[in-house]
Write a protein that holds these residues in place. Structure first.
Motif, mmCIF file in Angstrom:
data_model
loop_
_atom_site.group_PDB
_atom_site.id
_atom_site.type_symbol
_atom_site.label_atom_id
_atom_site.label_comp_id
_atom_site.label_asym_id
_atom_site.label_seq_id
_atom_site.Cartn_x
_atom_site.Cartn_y
_atom_site.Cartn_z
ATOM 1 N N PRO A 229 0.241 8.285 14.054
ATOM 2 C CA PRO A 229 -0.004 9.734 14.005
ATOM 3 C C PRO A 229 0.586 10.449 12.795
ATOM 4 C CG PRO A 229 1.615 9.178 15.695
ATOM 5 C CD PRO A 229 1.000 7.887 15.257
ATOM 6 N N PHE A 230 1.624 9.886 12.195
ATOM 7 C CA PHE A 230 2.253 10.552 11.062
ATOM 8 C C PHE A 230 1.698 10.099 9.711
ATOM 9 C CE2 PHE A 230 4.839 7.098 12.752
ATOM 10 C CZ PHE A 230 4.951 6.251 11.661
ATOM 11 N N VAL A 231 0.782 9.139 9.706
ATOM 12 C CA VAL A 231 0.147 8.688 8.455
ATOM 13 C C VAL A 231 -1.105 9.524 8.221
ATOM 14 C CG1 VAL A 231 -1.024 6.790 7.284
ATOM 15 C CG2 VAL A 231 1.054 6.352 8.607
ATOM 16 N N LYS A 232 -1.114 10.311 7.152
ATOM 17 C CA LYS A 232 -2.260 11.174 6.855
ATOM 18 C C LYS A 232 -3.416 10.374 6.278
ATOM 19 C CE LYS A 232 0.134 15.551 6.018
ATOM 20 N NZ LYS A 232 0.322 16.648 5.032
ATOM 21 N N ARG A 233 -3.116 9.524 5.326
ATOM 22 C CA ARG A 233 -4.126 8.722 4.646
ATOM 23 C C ARG A 233 -3.403 7.707 3.774
ATOM 24 N NH1 ARG A 233 -4.714 10.621 -0.699
ATOM 25 N NH2 ARG A 233 -3.600 12.570 -1.096
ATOM 26 N N TYR B 209 0.845 -1.184 0.000
ATOM 27 C CA TYR B 209 0.000 0.000 0.000
ATOM 28 C C TYR B 209 0.887 1.242 0.000
ATOM 29 C CZ TYR B 209 -3.605 -3.296 1.575
ATOM 30 O OH TYR B 209 -4.476 -4.355 1.686
ATOM 31 N N ILE B 210 0.273 2.396 -0.252
ATOM 32 C CA ILE B 210 1.023 3.654 -0.261
ATOM 33 C C ILE B 210 0.477 4.565 0.826
ATOM 34 C CG2 ILE B 210 1.772 5.632 -1.622
ATOM 35 C CD1 ILE B 210 1.049 3.974 -4.130
ATOM 36 N N ALA B 211 1.245 4.737 1.884
ATOM 37 C CA ALA B 211 0.870 5.654 2.961
ATOM 38 C C ALA B 211 1.330 7.056 2.590
ATOM 39 C CB ALA B 211 1.504 5.223 4.279
ATOM 40 N N ILE B 212 0.468 8.040 2.835
ATOM 41 C CA ILE B 212 0.800 9.431 2.550
ATOM 42 C C ILE B 212 1.237 10.108 3.853
ATOM 43 C CG2 ILE B 212 -0.017 11.603 1.573
ATOM 44 C CD1 ILE B 212 -0.009 9.274 -0.398
ATOM 45 N N VAL B 213 2.418 10.736 3.809
ATOM 46 C CA VAL B 213 2.957 11.436 4.977
ATOM 47 C C VAL B 213 3.293 12.869 4.581
ATOM 48 C CG1 VAL B 213 3.877 9.290 5.935
ATOM 49 C CG2 VAL B 213 5.347 10.727 4.497
ATOM 50 N N SER B 214 3.705 13.668 5.537
ATOM 51 C CA SER B 214 4.066 15.060 5.244
ATOM 52 C C SER B 214 5.333 15.126 4.393
ATOM 53 C CB SER B 214 4.281 15.840 6.551
ATOM 54 O OG SER B 214 3.089 15.913 7.293
ATOM 55 N N ASP C 76 20.314 11.933 0.812
ATOM 56 C CA ASP C 76 19.318 11.001 0.306
ATOM 57 C C ASP C 76 18.218 11.792 -0.394
ATOM 58 O OD1 ASP C 76 20.357 8.499 1.157
ATOM 59 O OD2 ASP C 76 19.738 8.953 3.208
ATOM 60 N N ARG C 77 18.040 11.546 -1.680
ATOM 61 C CA ARG C 77 16.970 12.204 -2.434
ATOM 62 C C ARG C 77 15.740 11.312 -2.438
ATOM 63 N NH1 ARG C 77 14.753 12.025 -7.586
ATOM 64 N NH2 ARG C 77 16.208 10.387 -8.218
ATOM 65 N N VAL C 78 14.612 11.865 -2.065
ATOM 66 C CA VAL C 78 13.353 11.126 -2.067
ATOM 67 C C VAL C 78 12.818 11.057 -3.493
ATOM 68 C CG1 VAL C 78 10.991 11.055 -1.203
ATOM 69 C CG2 VAL C 78 12.833 11.839 0.286
ATOM 70 N N VAL C 79 12.656 9.857 -4.010
ATOM 71 C CA VAL C 79 12.197 9.678 -5.388
ATOM 72 C C VAL C 79 10.712 10.011 -5.524
ATOM 73 C CG1 VAL C 79 11.909 8.001 -7.259
ATOM 74 C CG2 VAL C 79 13.973 7.950 -5.843
ATOM 75 N N LEU C 80 9.918 9.646 -4.517
ATOM 76 C CA LEU C 80 8.475 9.890 -4.557
ATOM 77 C C LEU C 80 8.063 10.673 -3.302
ATOM 78 C CD1 LEU C 80 7.460 6.380 -5.846
ATOM 79 C CD2 LEU C 80 6.750 8.504 -6.933
ATOM 80 N N PRO C 81 8.026 11.992 -3.390
ATOM 81 C CA PRO C 81 7.675 12.812 -2.223
ATOM 82 C C PRO C 81 6.324 12.442 -1.629
ATOM 83 C CG PRO C 81 8.565 14.173 -3.989
ATOM 84 C CD PRO C 81 8.361 12.807 -4.577
ATOM 85 N N THR C 82 6.268 12.400 -0.313
ATOM 86 C CA THR C 82 5.104 12.118 0.544
ATOM 87 C C THR C 82 4.673 10.652 0.525
ATOM 88 O OG1 THR C 82 3.242 12.520 -1.006
ATOM 89 C CG2 THR C 82 4.244 14.457 0.079
ATOM 90 N N PHE C 83 5.378 9.777 -0.207
ATOM 91 C CA PHE C 83 4.989 8.369 -0.309
ATOM 92 C C PHE C 83 5.872 7.477 0.563
ATOM 93 C CE2 PHE C 83 2.838 8.206 -4.778
ATOM 94 C CZ PHE C 83 1.914 9.137 -4.350
ATOM 95 N N VAL C 84 5.230 6.591 1.307
ATOM 96 C CA VAL C 84 5.917 5.530 2.025
ATOM 97 C C VAL C 84 5.187 4.231 1.693
ATOM 98 C CG1 VAL C 84 6.479 4.553 4.278
ATOM 99 C CG2 VAL C 84 6.686 7.019 3.915
#
Length: 216
Positions: free
Chosen positions: A113-117, A36-41, A88-96
């Motif tokens: 608490p840090f998972v937005k949706r 799944y793809i969790a959205i974070v800040s 470290d460069r994030v390849v996909l911003p806001t994605f975990v």
């Protein structure tokens, strides 16, 4: 009347229903592990991934076998002072990316608490006004991870339609064996492209002589 039964972190069922609706509908086979793809800040992806990893290590004692992956590439940056720093460069911003069961996603991970949706499939049919939550096939996530960790050039993810060429396999270097399609830019450069459901394509520049066509 709404029950006041609480979840593992003390939230009520009413709160649970609210979070569950916000992250999409459940998918079939709730005990099957999927990505799944969790959205974070923004700018917290690496830190959130590390926090998840520590949490998942604790959950392992309960029989939960969750995984987390944050696509990062080493990048050399030059500061104004002239100092060179590898970051470290994030390849996909806001994605975990999180591999877990549907039950773990809805009842445990959605309450961190840090998972937005969670990323949803906007092309999926709605039920009660909600879109189904998106998942990434294991083989596609594995290919993305190989590309990110082995590529010597920056990996980019594109959502634009690409006119892909023949199917190819890398014949040398750190990406040897990785399969994808050829994409040629207007400037003549060659890219290896792998498709990722929901997200589009991941691509990296590569020498043409490192690509062998795959026979149909």
């Amino acid at each position: 009347m709404e029950s006041n039964t609480t979840t593992r972190d003390g939230q009520t069922k009413a709160a649970a229903a609210k979070v569950g609706g916000a992250v999409g509908l459940p998918i079939p086979h709730p005990q099957q592990r999927r990505w799944y793809i969790a959205i974070v800040s923004n700018n917290t992806e690496k830190a959130c991934g590390e926090r998840m990893m520590r949490i998942f290590e604790q959950w392992a004692a309960e029989g939960k076998d969750c995984e987390v992956y944050v696509p990062l590439q080493k990048e050399l940056r030059l500061w104004r002072t002239g100092r060179r720093v590898v970051v470290d460069r994030v390849v996909l911003p806001t994605f975990v990316f999180v591999r877990c069961t549907e039950a773990e996603r809805r009842h445990d991970i959605a309450y961190l608490p840090f998972v937005k949706r969670f990323f949803v499939n906007i092309a999926g049919a709605t039920v009660n006004g909600h879109r189904p939550v998106a998942t990434i096939p294991d083989e596609q996530l594995m290919s993305l991870r190989r590309m990110v960790e082995g590529a010597e050039a920056p990996v980019a993810v594109s959502t634009r339609p690409l006119r892909l060429g023949e199917r190819v396999r890398v014949n040398g270097g750190k990406l040897v064996g990785l399969e994808g399609n050829v994409f040629r830019e207007a400037d003549g450069s060659t890219h290896l492209v792998i498709k990722i459901d929901i997200l589009g394509c991941a691509m990296v520049r590569i020498a043409r002589d490192l690509l062998d066509p795959i026979s149909a």
